[in-house]
Write a protein that holds these residues in place. Structure first.
Motif, mmCIF file in Angstrom:
data_model
loop_
_atom_site.group_PDB
_atom_site.id
_atom_site.type_symbol
_atom_site.label_atom_id
_atom_site.label_comp_id
_atom_site.label_asym_id
_atom_site.label_seq_id
_atom_site.Cartn_x
_atom_site.Cartn_y
_atom_site.Cartn_z
ATOM 1 N N VAL A 10 0.668 4.372 -9.762
ATOM 2 C CA VAL A 10 0.378 3.115 -9.067
ATOM 3 C C VAL A 10 -1.044 3.187 -8.521
ATOM 4 C CG1 VAL A 10 0.977 1.593 -7.153
ATOM 5 C CG2 VAL A 10 2.795 2.734 -8.444
ATOM 6 N N GLN A 11 -1.871 2.248 -8.961
ATOM 7 C CA GLN A 11 -3.253 2.189 -8.503
ATOM 8 C C GLN A 11 -3.773 0.770 -8.652
ATOM 9 O OE1 GLN A 11 -4.318 5.129 -11.597
ATOM 10 N NE2 GLN A 11 -5.923 3.701 -12.254
ATOM 11 N N THR A 12 -4.884 0.502 -8.008
ATOM 12 C CA THR A 12 -5.485 -0.811 -8.122
ATOM 13 C C THR A 12 -6.095 -0.965 -9.500
ATOM 14 O OG1 THR A 12 -5.963 -0.868 -5.760
ATOM 15 C CG2 THR A 12 -7.190 -2.395 -7.164
ATOM 16 N N ASP A 13 -5.670 -2.015 -10.200
ATOM 17 C CA ASP A 13 -6.126 -2.276 -11.565
ATOM 18 C C ASP A 13 -6.674 -3.690 -11.573
ATOM 19 O OD1 ASP A 13 -6.616 -2.017 -14.238
ATOM 20 O OD2 ASP A 13 -4.542 -2.243 -14.869
ATOM 21 N N PRO B 29 0.802 -1.227 0.000
ATOM 22 C CA PRO B 29 0.000 0.000 0.000
ATOM 23 C C PRO B 29 0.835 1.278 0.000
ATOM 24 C CG PRO B 29 -0.860 -1.585 1.594
ATOM 25 C CD PRO B 29 0.460 -2.122 1.123
ATOM 26 N N ALA B 30 2.089 1.210 0.442
ATOM 27 C CA ALA B 30 2.921 2.409 0.487
ATOM 28 C C ALA B 30 3.145 3.013 -0.890
ATOM 29 C CB ALA B 30 4.272 2.084 1.137
ATOM 30 N N ALA B 31 3.041 2.185 -1.943
ATOM 31 C CA ALA B 31 3.288 2.676 -3.303
ATOM 32 C C ALA B 31 2.066 3.315 -3.946
ATOM 33 C CB ALA B 31 3.771 1.527 -4.181
ATOM 34 N N GLU B 32 0.906 3.178 -3.331
ATOM 35 C CA GLU B 32 -0.320 3.705 -3.932
ATOM 36 C C GLU B 32 -0.199 5.204 -4.217
ATOM 37 O OE1 GLU B 32 -4.283 3.002 -5.377
ATOM 38 O OE2 GLU B 32 -2.762 1.605 -4.641
#
Length: 393
Positions: A373-376, A274-277
């Motif tokens: 960087v995101q949820t894909d 999550p740190a990369a979000e």
């Protein structure tokens, strides 16, 4: 290039369906016969860049597997050497591959320092060297030197105009104190300040961290809090990228983080979690690029390795693609010299990143993309936001 954002799960399902119906257009073994050619591979097999070397090797091996172990109709024997953590170890590996294993071509390296050391040896020995990692700015004689990757100063150069237009205030720059760090960050600072941008660093000078010794970045990050910066630009890769991104979140700076794409590329992204979000990066590839070569490549890569490819794998694949075309053109009995000449005459390379050609510096003329960087789908991914620019050399 037309782009569309495809969810990771949907992308995989779509590509598998296409492959199941029509087969892969990349499976194009020539079926020719010929003598065996030895290729010397130099990957980081230890140290902080080992995961990069693993991905480069996967891309290379996938290309060979798809072509029955042949390039240009000739069976390929591969010998490997460990780049490890320095130019000296990479150079030792290269000398062994040339002297003991009689390699006709050299392929590999991850860091800019290793690339420069092997490039000098390749020119001296008159053996073509296909670099699959960063190309250092200190290389001037490229007669036998080619890259299927990037010039290390191009990434910062590609994103600098965008940050000048979108960040209303100064930018803080930080990076590792070695050739790859200098090239990546200085590529940004040179272009950014030339466009009128201001650095938030004391004295307008980039902060350099000892490499590979630095694992605690919090003292550096705490100084950024007091700098008045509106954004940060950086370059780190491998295990140091994991440390930096996690500690950047921990420091809670409250300002956006921009970087060369290697900060979140490959296996480090899963380790960052999550740190990369929300981290923005610039790179010449993302797995959701929508072109036929990439759709086939992603399918093949996922089938063999069970994961999504990255630019390191693409550069390894493209090294095989370039040599396949060059060895074919080099005649019935290819030599180092004839292969090198043939590389210089190649046209468009149908890469998963999109077609590219070698420029005057023997590196790709290619597009660069802004990614986030995101949820894909169900996983985190570096998703293309827009095309930044196309750079030529």
């Amino acid at each position: 290039m037309h782009l569309r954002h495809l969810a990771a799960g949907g992308l995989a399902a779509t590509l598998l369906l296409v492959a199941g119906c029509s087969g892969s257009s990349l499976d194009t073994s020539t079926g020719q016969t010929g003598d065996t050619i030895t290729v010397g591979l130099i990957w980081p097999q230890s140290g902080p860049y080992k995961t990069i070397g693993d991905d480069q090797a996967k891309g290379w091996q996938l290309y060979l597997d798809q072509h029955a172990g042949k390039l240009g109709g000739h069976l390929i024997k591969t010998s490997t050497g460990d780049e490890a953590t320095s130019a000296a170890t990479a150079l030792t590996a290269a000398k062994k591959l040339l002297d003991a294993d009689a390699a006709t071509v050299l392929v590999g390296t991850a860091s800019g320092e290793a690339n420069a050391a092997v490039a000098d040896l390749a020119v001296q020995k008159k053996v073509p060297f296909i670099g699959a990692g960063g190309r250092a700015s200190v290389i001037h004689n490229v007669t036998y030197v080619w890259n299927t990757s990037w010039l290390s100063n191009e990434l910062g150069k590609a994103i600098a105009p965008y940050l000048k237009q979108t960040i209303h205030g100064s930018v803080y720059t930080i990076g590792p104190n070695y050739q790859g760090g200098w090239d990546n960050v200085n590529g940004f600072t040179d272009a950014y300040t030339a466009a009128g941008g201001t650095l938030a660093n004391p004295g307008g000078k980039t902060t350099w961290t000892p490499f590979p010794a630095t694992t605690n970045f919090l003292p550096y990050l705490n100084k950024i809090k007091d700098s008045g910066a509106k954004a940060v630009f950086t370059f780190y890769a491998g295990t140091t990228a994991v440390d930096f991104v996690k500690q950047y979140q921990q420091a809670n700076l409250g300002i956006p983080l921009y970087a060369s794409g290697f900060l979140t590329e490959g296996g480090v992204l899963a380790a960052q979690g999550p740190a990369a979000e929300g981290v923005y990066t610039v790179l010449n590839y993302a797995p959701n690029l929508d072109n036929p070569a990439n759709r086939d490549f992603v399918t093949l890569y996922q089938r063999k390795y069970g994961t999504v490819p990255n630019i390191y794998a693409v550069s390894g694949w493209d090294a095989g693609l370039v040599l396949d075309q060059a060895i074919t053109a080099a005649g019935a009995q290819p030599t180092s010299a004839s292969i090198n000449t043939a590389i210089g005459k190649l046209g468009a390379i149908p890469s998963p990143r999109g077609d590219w050609r070698f420029g005057g510096q023997h590196s790709p003329n290619q597009a660069y993309y802004l990614r986030r960087v995101q949820t894909d789908g169900r996983t985190q991914a570096n998703v293309v936001q827009q095309t930044l620019t196309t750079l030529t050399n």
